[in-house]
Design an enzyme around this catalytic site. Structure first.
Site, PDB file in Angstrom:
ATOM      1  N   GLU A  32       7.147   0.351  -5.866  1.00 18.11           N
ATOM      2  CA  GLU A  32       6.259   1.133  -5.013  1.00 18.11           C
ATOM      3  C   GLU A  32       6.361   2.646  -5.259  1.00 18.11           C
ATOM      4  O   GLU A  32       5.324   3.318  -5.364  1.00 18.11           O
ATOM      5  CB  GLU A  32       6.538   0.799  -3.539  1.00 18.11           C
ATOM      6  N   LYS A  41       7.824 -10.196   4.452  1.00 18.91           N
ATOM      7  CA  LYS A  41       8.401  -9.583   3.257  1.00 18.91           C
ATOM      8  C   LYS A  41       9.915  -9.452   3.374  1.00 18.91           C
ATOM      9  O   LYS A  41      10.627  -9.510   2.376  1.00 18.91           O
ATOM     10  CB  LYS A  41       7.754  -8.211   3.052  1.00 18.91           C
ATOM     11  N   ASP A  45      -0.824  -3.458  -2.673  1.00 14.25           N
ATOM     12  CA  ASP A  45       0.416  -3.073  -2.004  1.00 14.25           C
ATOM     13  C   ASP A  45       0.675  -4.145  -0.954  1.00 14.25           C
ATOM     14  O   ASP A  45      -0.005  -4.192   0.071  1.00 14.25           O
ATOM     15  CB  ASP A  45       0.239  -1.685  -1.357  1.00 14.25           C
ATOM     16  N   ASP A  95       9.755   7.096   0.544  1.00 12.10           N
ATOM     17  CA  ASP A  95       8.852   6.098   1.126  1.00 12.10           C
ATOM     18  C   ASP A  95       9.479   5.484   2.374  1.00 12.10           C
ATOM     19  O   ASP A  95      10.403   4.674   2.295  1.00 12.10           O
ATOM     20  CB  ASP A  95       8.561   5.014   0.072  1.00 12.10           C
TER      21      ASP A  95
HETATM   22 MG    MG Z   1       4.827   0.402   1.916  1.00 13.01          MG
END
Ligand code: MG
Ligand code: ADP
Length: 629
Positions: A183, A84, A22, A205
């Site tokens: 994800e 990111k 991840d 999320d």
């Molecule tokens: Mg995450």
């Protein structure tokens, strides 16, 4: 409708484990499946590797993860976080928020982004690769074998460029990225929802930097993503920022001239985050920020209620994407069977309550929300390794894909939220008489005119025989593989001439560039280490020289409370000799000499240091506090 897909399955010769990664905006983790059980590979400092990298002025990586996070306070301009957010983006895309970052973004050719640290420029891909390399090393140390293959997760909203960038980062870190997985899809796997009864699942999320909502359908153990939605610029960071703003405005109330330095900002950011995390379990806390440099000790009480008042509008922004995702999936909250919480920010009671309200049921929160995605990635890795055979994954395209037609219009070939892998062919004709070439311009996005969408690739199909307008027929085929990577193929049906491109988005790197960077990073590794040693040796020498000079000065001025008898026993002359010797060496580039003379000066100053210690200890015992010594 679920598709039948062949799993890449059996490991055909390559050995070693496949890990699940991840790669988070805030935190990254690596996991693997041990005898059928997914496990996070922990380091000495816990399961999370903060996605933070510290670099020196010369291009050497000084720290990654928790230690880099520590350094962020004192080396803000050398410490890079939230990379990111920059992956696969242009400089224009991120310009407006570059002010919030404590490191420097510079524009490069073709609108690309570079991050400047000291004299060096880095791509977001390179910086991400440092985090991936740390995870790879962590896994290798734990598993005691080389780790060269991985599954990496990305937010559902990542476009083609961002997925490519993530794969490239893996390659730079020496990882063969076998699969990019969304994800939320990984999270559903971690909860083993495929083993339960058929049903519809929402995955919510809420992490540090991104918010994703996905609606999944599970039937006969098969996952299908019905819709995805979210906001790539919404997360716990936004709550931290609001708390920071509160603290700063209150500090400015005490000291109106206060404008925080990058280091101070970083310190305040840290306190803000700790406060937020602490409040979600303790309910109330005391916030303390000491800024001795400007003589300020800021201290206040804060309650969960107060935090929630500040955070409410941030948290509320997750509501609309949830409603949109339900609508896109053509389901209502009542149709859902399960709701899953993912991401550290879902630990906040207010977030759980909102999710409960939107989806009309209590969400799953049995797993640690930061670990869920990595566990799912490990399960997917295990599937690819051929160990787990009963799971099938299907994802969807996050944005529509199409080509430009006359007048700059977007002709969508694959609509957003189409289940992948997928293949669609559309037929187009020529616009002009005797047109012998057709330019195929590929775009991604939802707008009607291509100039509002994102340009992915262009190529020209040449050699079409001269025909009246509309007579030539060009078939354009879009093929998206299981990683969400697009291949475009054009074919003129009369002549059979054809042309094909794999879409290399403009912000990705070419294979050659990657090879070159990989080569350079290997070739330059010894030089980097030597440069770092030199800088460290010189810096340490300067520090010791400064400290010794200071003490000698105090000694000369009689400012040290050391008795005359004790002083006689100390060989001050030899200290001075050693000092001069090190000072000379420190101006050279002779690292072994600097290190040797550094040690010599340390030895020479030992008796003096000993006396100073004793003296200040004695003073401490006569009523001074430790801070005053
Ligand atoms: Mg995450
Ligand atoms: P990402 O997926 O963006 O890397 P994570 O899932 O690791 O992020 O979540 C990180 C975020 O979770 C950070 O903003 C962190 O402050 C927040 N967080 C972690 N624990 C808590 C908590 N107990 N209460 C509120 N927020 C938390």
């Amino acid at each position: 409708m679920p598709l039948e897909i062949q799993l890449p399955g059996q490991t055909n010769g390559s050995t070693g484990r496949i890990v699940g990664i991840d790669l988070g905006t805030t935190n990254s983790l690596v996991a693997y499946v041990d005898h059928g059980v997914a496990k996070i590979i922990e380091g000495a400092d816990g399961p999370l590797v903060p996605s933070v990298v510290t670099l020196d002025d010369y291009g050497a990586v000084m720290a990654v993860g928790n230690s880099a996070r520590e350094r962020a306070m004192v080396e803000a301009s050398h410490t890079v976080y939230s990379v990111k957010r920059l992956m696969g983006k242009s400089f224009q895309d991120v310009k407006k928020e570059s002010g919030m970052l404590s490191y420097r973004l510079v524009p490069a050719d073709e609108g690309l982004i570079r991050i400047q640290i000291g004299t060096k420029l880095y791509t977001p891909i390179e910086l991400s690769s440092f985090v991936l390399l740390e995870l790879k090393k962590r896994a290798e140390a734990y598993l005691e074998e080389p780790v060269t293959r991985a599954v990496i997760t990305v937010p559902a909203y990542f476009n083609d460029a961002q997925r490519h960038a993530t794969k490239d980062a893996g390659r730079l870190a020496g990882l063969d990225v076998l699969r990019i997985v969304n994800e939320p899809t990984a999270a559903a796997l971690a909860y083993g929802l495929d083993r339960k009864n058929d049903g519809t699942v929402a995955v919510y999320d809420f992490g540090g930097g991104t918010f994703d909502i996905s609606i999944l359908k599970i039937k006969n153990g098969i996952f299908e993503v019905l819709s995805t939605n979210g906001d790539t610029y919404l997360g716990g960071d936004d709550i931290d920022r609001r708390l920071m703003e509160l603290f700063i405005s209150q500090i400015q109330h005490m000291a109106p001239a206060f404008t925080p330095t990058p280091e101070q900002l970083q310190k305040i950011r840290r306190v803000a985050e700790q406060t937020k995390v602490g409040l979600s379990s303790a309910g109330h806390m005391v916030v303390e920020i000491n800024l001795p440099e400007i003589g300020i000790a800021y201290r206040r009480n804060i309650t969960l209620q107060e935090l929630e008042r500040i955070a409410k509008s941030v948290i509320e922004r997750t509501r609309k994407p949830c409603e949109d995702a339900l609508r896109d999936a053509k389901v209502t909250a009542e149709d859902l069977d399960e709701v899953v919480l993912v991401g550290g920010s879902t630990r906040m009671p207010m977030v759980k309550a909102l999710v409960h309200e939107i989806f009309e049921r209590a969400p799953h929160d049995e797993l640690n929300p930061e670990e869920t995605v990595a566990l799912g990635a490990a399960i997917q890795a295990d599937v690819l390794a051929g160990q787990t055979k009963d799971v099938l994954l299907l994802d969807v395209t996050p944005l529509s894909l199409g080509i430009e037609t006359m007048g700059g219009m977007m002709s969508t070939i694959i609509p957003r939220n189409t289940t992948i892998p997928t293949k669609v062919t559309e037929t187009y004709t020529t616009f002009a008489d005797n047109q012998t070439g057709v330019e195929v311009n590929v775009f991604q996005g939802e707008r009607d005119f291509v100039h509002d969408n994102r340009h992915l690739a262009s190529f020209t199909l040449k050699g079409i025989p001269p025909l009246p307008a509309g007579a030539a027929k060009v078939e354009v085929t879009f093929l998206i593989d299981a990683d969400g990577i697009l291949q475009v193929h054009a074919r003129e049906t009369h002549t059979g001439i054809e042309q094909e491109v794999e879409v290399k988005p403009s912000n990705g790197l070419t294979d050659e560039e990657i090879e070159r960077m990989l080569r350079e990073s290997i070739e330059q590794a010894p030089a980097d280490i030597a440069a770092r040693r030199m800088v460290e040796a010189k810096t340490e020498a300067q520090r010791l020289l400064g400290a010794t000079e200071k003490v000698l000065g105090q000694l000369r001025r009689g400012q040290l409370s050391i008795s005359a008898a004790k002083l006689k026993q100390i060989d001050v002359a030899s200290v001075i000799d050693a000092l001069y010797a090190l000072r000379r060496a420190a101006n050279s580039n002779d690292v072994p000499e600097i290190v040797k003379l550094h040690e010599a000066l340390e030895r020479a100053t030992e008796p003096l240091a000993h006396e100073i210690m004793n003296a200040s200890l004695a003073e401490a015992l006569t009523g001074k506090t430790v801070e005053q010594v």
